[in-house]
Design a protein around this motif. Structure first.
Motif, PDB file in Angstrom:
ATOM      1  N   SER A   1      -5.084   5.119   4.383  1.00  0.00           N
ATOM      2  CA  SER A   1      -4.998   6.344   3.630  1.00  0.00           C
ATOM      3  C   SER A   1      -4.973   6.038   1.992  1.00  0.00           C
ATOM      4  N   THR A   2      -4.394   5.039   1.752  1.00  0.00           N
ATOM      5  CA  THR A   2      -4.262   4.628   0.239  1.00  0.00           C
ATOM      6  C   THR A   2      -5.343   4.321  -0.209  1.00  0.00           C
ATOM      7  N   GLU A   3      -6.281   3.470   0.294  1.00  0.00           N
ATOM      8  CA  GLU A   3      -7.539   3.303  -0.200  1.00  0.00           C
ATOM      9  C   GLU A   3      -8.628   4.602  -0.362  1.00  0.00           C
TER      10      GLU A   3
ATOM     11  N   PHE B   1       0.760  -1.210  -0.012  1.00  0.00           N
ATOM     12  CA  PHE B   1       0.127  -0.123  -0.021  1.00  0.00           C
ATOM     13  C   PHE B   1       0.864   1.379   0.082  1.00  0.00           C
ATOM     14  N   MET B   2       1.985   1.183   0.741  1.00  0.00           N
ATOM     15  CA  MET B   2       2.984   2.389   0.604  1.00  0.00           C
ATOM     16  C   MET B   2       3.319   2.671  -0.850  1.00  0.00           C
TER      17      MET B   2
ATOM     18  N   GLN C   1      -2.507   1.954   5.254  1.00  0.00           N
ATOM     19  CA  GLN C   1      -3.198   1.113   4.211  1.00  0.00           C
ATOM     20  C   GLN C   1      -4.586   1.683   3.968  1.00  0.00           C
TER      21      GLN C   1
ATOM     22  N   THR D   1       2.012   1.592  -3.458  1.00  0.00           N
ATOM     23  CA  THR D   1       0.879   2.077  -4.350  1.00  0.00           C
ATOM     24  C   THR D   1       0.825   3.512  -4.067  1.00  0.00           C
ATOM     25  N   LEU D   2       0.625   3.903  -2.960  1.00  0.00           N
ATOM     26  CA  LEU D   2       0.290   5.504  -2.609  1.00  0.00           C
ATOM     27  C   LEU D   2       1.541   6.232  -3.257  1.00  0.00           C
TER      28      LEU D   2
END
Length: 310
Positions: free
Chosen positions: A163-165, A78-79, A161, A81-82
């Protein structure tokens, strides 16, 4: 509505969203998963080359990996991805991270903490009621060392996680839908459907069935989307989502949970239908509390999304 109207910038072409989503989500998840794969390889080698096949693939302890380490490693994709999403959105849309968060204003920390406070309080009240009404359903299994490490790992990693979503669904995709359709209700509906489908591979879905679990993910996605539209930004949704996942990981887990942790309690049996009703009612209460505090006007949800005039 600075957040959604930021999409009216001439950079809202569909193919750009396709590139950002494909690269950020797919590449980010694959590259970010490398540390977890390496850890699993080491664990398998130390186990004589035998690989466990647990019913829940997220049960890291079954592979010989400490659950707290597994939780931290699970957040790394997720990190990545962001970071990829922020870089690609800047390159293709000329939008900054704060443009996606709230239309370009400074991050509103007061909204973030409000989300943590309100939903955290509601979660604790529901959990306390569950303990009082049906204590036999929950097994207390406190282990001081593992639990306190879990608290630190959960507080540091899980909000990333969440925050990314929120950044992808209630921020970036919501702006795209707003720019294409100019309809607030579609800004809520479409990202919420995609958000629910993103969780289709979760262990809970395998255990209880697609049509039993999807409504839960969809309802939560709708609640996040409604608060993002009414509050003109996603800080409140980030805080709410972060405390939901963090407290959930710390308080209770079950054999089918997507996040397997050394939590305070183990839930012996899960009633997804009952949890859906509880989630639906508590989400309505949450939105009403936010309305009272922030003086929201719910008619905004049916208004046409238009470019703001300077």
């Amino acid at each position: 509505m600075k957040h959604l109207s930021r999409a009216f910038d001439g950079q809202n072409q569909w193919w750009k969203y396709l590139v950002v989503i494909a690269v950020a989500l797919i590449v980010g998840q694959l590259v970010g998963a490398i540390p977890l794969v390496v850890a699993m390889g080491i664990a398998i080698a130390m186990n004589g080359g035998e690989m466990a096949t647990p019913d829940n693939a997220m049960n890291f302890a079954a592979y010989g990996i400490d659950p707290n380490l597994g939780l931290a490693l699970m957040v790394i994709p997720f990190m990545v991805t962001l970071v990829l999403a922020i870089v690609l959105i800047k390159a293709l849309h000329q939008r900054t991270a704060v443009d996606v968060v709230n239309g370009g204003r400074p991050f509103r920390w007061n909204r973030f903490w409000l989300g943590i406070l309100v939903w955290g309080a509601i979660m604790l009240l529901i959990f306390g009621a569950q303990l009082l009404i049906n204590p036999g359903e929950l097994e207390f299994r406190f282990n001081a060392t593992s639990f306190f490490i879990l608290v630190v790992v959960a507080i540091l990693f899980i909000p990333v996680q969440s925050s990314t979503e929120e950044f992808i669904f209630r921020g970036y995709l919501a702006q795209g839908v707003a720019g294409w359709t100019k309809k607030g209700w579609l800004v809520i509906l479409i990202p919420s459907l995609l958000f629910a489908l993103m969780h289709a591979a979760n262990p809970e879905v395998k255990e209880h069935g697609f049509w039993m679990m999807m409504p839960q993910y969809f309802i939560f996605g709708v609640a996040f989307a409604v608060m993002a539209v009414l509050d003109d930004g996603i800080e409140l949704a980030i805080g709410t989502h972060a405390v939901n996942n963090t407290l959930g990981a710390i308080l209770v887990t079950s054999k089918e949970s997507a996040i397997q942790t050394p939590s305070l309690f183990f839930q012996k049996e899960v009633d997804p239908a009952g949890e859906f009703v509880t989630l639906f009612i508590s989400s309505l209460i949450m939105l009403l509390v936010y309305k009272l505090i922030l003086k929201w006007d719910f008619t905004v949800l049916i208004n046409k999304v238009e470019k703001e005039v300077e």
